[in-house]
Design an enzyme around this catalytic site. Structure first.
Site, PDB file in Angstrom:
ATOM      1  N   HIS A  39      39.059  36.001  15.103  1.00 27.66           N
ATOM      2  CA  HIS A  39      37.748  36.195  14.484  1.00 27.66           C
ATOM      3  C   HIS A  39      37.562  35.359  13.219  1.00 27.66           C
ATOM      4  CE1 HIS A  39      33.933  37.958  14.527  1.00 27.66           C
ATOM      5  NE2 HIS A  39      34.220  39.244  14.461  1.00 27.66           N
ATOM      6  N   ASP A  68      33.293  33.398  16.358  1.00 29.33           N
ATOM      7  CA  ASP A  68      32.349  34.494  16.123  1.00 29.33           C
ATOM      8  C   ASP A  68      32.215  35.346  17.378  1.00 29.33           C
ATOM      9  OD1 ASP A  68      31.861  33.553  13.560  1.00 29.33           O
ATOM     10  OD2 ASP A  68      30.195  32.277  14.226  1.00 29.33           O
TER      11      ASP A  68
END
Length: 442
Positions: free
Chosen positions: A413, A417
């Site tokens: 992450h 995204d």
């Protein structure tokens, strides 16, 4: 009598220490020249240390799991003659291999192992059972131990030489009691079993078991533990799960398998998934990458090198199908079978177990409904395959049976995204649910 001190040898260029993963001898054992004394593991190789002389083991300088510096005292032998000497064995010198044979044992940090036929043959010779007259006292003690019964999934701990002897003798090692560290099966255990054969154990009553087994995490299992801890501590995972209707894909797979040529392997779901990933990566190339978080640089690769998480007797390994973008469906299947079988047999080369840019993990029929895959550090994405199940699906007017499968995929992450992760998985979903699109160039 004299003493001969054997030090930890130089096991490779630039290596300052090695982990002791197995003793092949104990104090009091009589050894001959070239008898394997111990096995040590570095980040690059697993090496067996032979004895340079005949003698009796007088002292062992480390315990299994200890990390020993190069040049440190490792084992002391009592030998014929006067005075004391010491030696460090040159484990890098290897006899020439016959054509077609694999090279010496090699391993890397993620658990890759490669075992040569020559070394296995040497182990088998050194592991030849002693004659009854020369059997050590420990054999007569071990042979009275009750037989054990391990489950189908439980893997007995034993060295390659012991496994080779058992395989040649047609013995199921799960039935052999192990008296070594962590229940490891030794040559003496195998000798006792061969001498007395299996015995039927009486079904015990319901009794309390207060035993505690202390299993030290060593060797390949330690490497796996370190890599998993690194991945979870440094990568903030986001896991995205989506269900996929693979009814049409399974019909196509069955038809292709029914009409395949004799020289082609049977298709599983994975080659289709690999080709779908290649097409999805072409649209989102930043998912096919290695993230150097210390330098703050994402290395985005053009070649799609797909790692395949594979369970082996030694532990989890990740053989790599290189340049999947340049392979068709059958090419992916052939290379997948080749590298996976090499890893399971312990014959995979170092470059076949490194260099992946994205990974697939699948537990097959044991895949469960949902998993949370751990990213293969330093990659940024991993695609997890769950088991296929027939489920009722609403088509607008009725519930109909469909073959459904979940994909559980994790992403780094820090650089991926949630939206990009969803787009990637949805693209794979579209391709697998309409498998003809996998073969269409757009």
């Amino acid at each position: 009598m004299a003493e001969h001190l054997i030090k930890m040898p130089d096991v490779g260029e630039g290596i300052a220490e090695a982990e002791l993963v197995e003793w092949h001898v104990k104090v009091g054992d009589i050894v001959r020249e070239d008898t394997v004394l111990a096995a040590v593991m570095t980040d690059k190789a697993t090496v067996e240390i032979p004895s340079p002389v005949d003698g009796e083991v007088e002292w062992l300088g480390a315990e299994i799991g200890d990390v020993v510096a190069i040049g440190s005292p490792l084992i002391r032998l009592k030998v014929a003659g006067d005075g004391s000497v010491s030696s460090g064995i040159d484990t890098k010198a290897q006899a020439p291999e016959p054509p077609g044979r694999a090279g010496p044992i090699e391993a890397q940090a993620d658990g890759a192992v490669k075992t040569s036929d020559a070394i296995v043959e040497q182990q088998a010779k050194s592991a030849s059972p002693p004659s009854p007259v020369e059997a050590p006292p420990s054999v007569s003690i071990r042979m009275h131990r009750p037989p054990v019964s391990r489950s189908e999934s439980e893997k007995p701990i034993a060295s390659p030489a012991v496994r080779l002897r058992a395989r040649e003798a047609g013995i199921d090692l799960r039935q052999v009691p192990g008296t070594g560290p962590a229940g490891r099966i030794t040559h003496e255990d195998l000798d006792a079993f061969l001498a007395h054969g299996p015995q039927v154990a009486r079904a015990p009553g319901l009794v309390q078991d207060t035993s505690v087994q202390h299993v030290k995490v060593i060797g390949l299992r330690r490497r796996i533990a370190e890599k998993m801890a690194l991945a979870k501590s440094r990568i903030p995972h986001i896991t995205y799960v989506e269900e996929i209707d693979v009814t049409a894909l399974e019909d196509l797979r069955a038809a292709l398998n029914a009409s395949r040529r004799a020289d082609r392997p049977k298709l599983t779901l994975l080659p289709f998934l690999m080709r779908a990933m290649v097409k999805a990566i072409a649209e989102q190339p930043h998912l096919n990458a290695i993230y150097d978080d210390e330098a703050g640089v994402v290395h985005q690769h053009g070649g799609v090198h797909i790692g395949i998480a594979t369970q082996t007797e030694a532990g989890l390994m990740v053989p790599v199908v290189r340049h999947a973008e340049a392979r068709d469906l059958w090419g992916c299947a052939v290379e997948l079978n080749r590298v996976a079988e090499a890893a399971k047999a312990g014959l995979a080369a170092r470059d076949e177990l490194s260099g992946s840019t994205i990974t697939i993990t699948s537990l097959g029929a044991m895949g469960g409904i949902v998993t949370t895959p751990v990213i293969n550090h330093p990659e940024v994405a991993i695609v997890g395959v769950n088991k296929i199940m027939v489920r009722p699906v609403w088509d607008g007017s009725n519930f109909i049976p469909r073959k459904m499968m979940n994909l559980s995929s994790s992403f780094d992450h820090r650089v991926i995204d949630g939206w990009d992760a969803a787009v990637f998985v949805q693209r794979i979903k579209t391709l697998l649910e309409t498998p003809a699109m996998i073969f269409v160039e757009t």
